[in-house]
Each structure stands twice: as structure tokens, then as C-alpha cells.
Design a protein around this motif. Sequence first.
Motif, PDB file in Angstrom:
ATOM      1  N   PRO A  15       0.820  -1.217   0.000  1.00 20.83           N
ATOM      2  CA  PRO A  15       0.000   0.000   0.000  1.00 20.83           C
ATOM      3  C   PRO A  15       0.849   1.261   0.000  1.00 20.83           C
ATOM      4  O   PRO A  15       0.412   2.300  -0.484  1.00 20.83           O
ATOM      5  N   PHE A  16       2.065   1.193   0.508  1.00 23.14           N
ATOM      6  CA  PHE A  16       2.871   2.400   0.623  1.00 23.14           C
ATOM      7  C   PHE A  16       3.338   2.888  -0.747  1.00 23.14           C
ATOM      8  O   PHE A  16       3.482   4.081  -0.969  1.00 23.14           O
ATOM      9  N   ARG A  17       3.570   1.952  -1.667  1.00 20.24           N
ATOM     10  CA  ARG A  17       3.943   2.364  -3.017  1.00 20.24           C
ATOM     11  C   ARG A  17       2.788   3.139  -3.649  1.00 20.24           C
ATOM     12  O   ARG A  17       2.992   4.172  -4.272  1.00 20.24           O
ATOM     13  N   TYR A  18       1.563   2.659  -3.475  1.00 19.16           N
ATOM     14  CA  TYR A  18       0.387   3.350  -4.017  1.00 19.16           C
ATOM     15  C   TYR A  18       0.267   4.743  -3.394  1.00 19.16           C
ATOM     16  O   TYR A  18       0.078   5.736  -4.102  1.00 19.16           O
ATOM     17  N   ILE A  19       0.406   4.838  -2.092  1.00 16.15           N
ATOM     18  CA  ILE A  19       0.302   6.133  -1.406  1.00 16.15           C
ATOM     19  C   ILE A  19       1.416   7.066  -1.873  1.00 16.15           C
ATOM     20  O   ILE A  19       1.179   8.241  -2.163  1.00 16.15           O
ATOM     21  N   ARG A  20       2.622   6.543  -1.972  1.00 13.14           N
ATOM     22  CA  ARG A  20       3.762   7.362  -2.388  1.00 13.14           C
ATOM     23  C   ARG A  20       3.547   7.885  -3.810  1.00 13.14           C
ATOM     24  O   ARG A  20       3.751   9.061  -4.089  1.00 13.14           O
ATOM     25  N   GLN A  21       3.109   7.018  -4.710  1.00 19.19           N
ATOM     26  CA  GLN A  21       2.973   7.420  -6.119  1.00 19.19           C
ATOM     27  C   GLN A  21       1.708   8.234  -6.382  1.00 19.19           C
ATOM     28  O   GLN A  21       1.729   9.177  -7.169  1.00 19.19           O
ATOM     29  N   ASP A  22       0.602   7.879  -5.751  1.00 16.64           N
ATOM     30  CA  ASP A  22      -0.658   8.539  -6.059  1.00 16.64           C
ATOM     31  C   ASP A  22      -0.924   9.756  -5.183  1.00 16.64           C
ATOM     32  O   ASP A  22      -1.563  10.705  -5.626  1.00 16.64           O
ATOM     33  N   PHE A  23      -0.440   9.746  -3.954  1.00 17.95           N
ATOM     34  CA  PHE A  23      -0.715  10.872  -3.066  1.00 17.95           C
ATOM     35  C   PHE A  23       0.460  11.846  -2.984  1.00 17.95           C
ATOM     36  O   PHE A  23       0.320  13.035  -3.222  1.00 17.95           O
TER      37      PHE A  23
END
Length: 193
Positions: A15-23
Motif C-alpha cells: 500500500p505504501f507504493r500506491y500512497i507514495r505514487q498517487d498521493f
Amino acid sequence: MSAPAKMVVAQHERPFRYIRQDFFLGRSFHDMEDLNAQFEEWRTTIANPREHATTKRIVDEHFAEEAPYLLALPAHPYEAVLTVERRISQEGMVAVGGNQYSVPDTTKRRIVEVQNHPVEVRIFEDGALIAIYPVLEGKNQRRIDPSHRKPIPPARRAVQLLPSSANAPVARRPLAFYEAVGRRLAEAHEGRP
């Protein structure tokens, strides 16, 4: 577990990759309060109402199904403890985090267990707590508990107070003296069988 199932697990655990890239990418924050406000807005309007790429389920709906089975966090924060073995130095000190902490002179073992807590250092010998200190800030500092040191007997203390021979004046001799000593040593060495 089959290969596709492993891939699903791996994607759920990132989930952290998604948060890092999208947020985080392309955003700036004035302070922590601004970051938290922007994150809450993104979470409630973008991240959680979306269809998850792997499960093909709406994140908020999936969480609502799982919520009754989740356990509450402990009432007190988790205390991370790093436990290591350390060798006691000749001076009766143990190195922890670049600093030195004393152990009692009565410690019998040369290796002790050290628990490095966030705010204190605990030293154990054979499972028994023998020293506890607040963590020293910085590096190359020493903390000595006076109760760890045996008192020096009065007779020995008097000897320590006498001027040492290291502080005594050094006799000055001419270089010819050392030359003569060197010559005699060389002759004695050559004269051996």
C-alpha cells in the motif's frame, strides 16, 4: 499456494507504493497539519471509494466487511527493544550506541546482554538486571554509576597520590653517549659465535 495467489498477496502488501505514487508525488505541504488534511481528503474522495486493481472490489466496502474481525490496538504503545550481547571492556564499561556505560566491578561474566530501549539502556548478567541508565544523547560519552566501583583502600589511595615516574624529569645526555652505546651493542653482537 499457487503463483497467482502469491501475486495477489504481494500486491495487497504494497500500500505504501500506491500512497507514495498517487498521493505524495507532485504535492507540497505547509506543515504536518496541512499534510494530514490533504491526506484525509485524498483518502476519503480518491483512495477508498475506488475499485482496487487486484481484488476488483471497492476499498471502503471491502474494509466494512473486514472491520468486525479486526482487533483493537493495545492501550499502551508497543515498545521496541533491541537486545544485543556486549563485551565488557578492561575499564568495566559496555559500549552501546557509541557511548559507554559502567557495569558493577562484581560482574563475573565478560559478555553481558544489553537491552536498548527508546529511552533507557538495561544491562543483564545471566538474566539478572545489573544496571539501568537513561540513554545518553550524542556519541563518545561515558556514564559511570559510582556504586559500580569498589572503594579504593586508603593505603592504595596514598600510593596513587604519589607523583608518578612518568612525570619525573628526563635526564639529558649528549648524542655521543647514545652513539657509544650503539657501538658497544654492535660489537657485542658481532663478537657472538
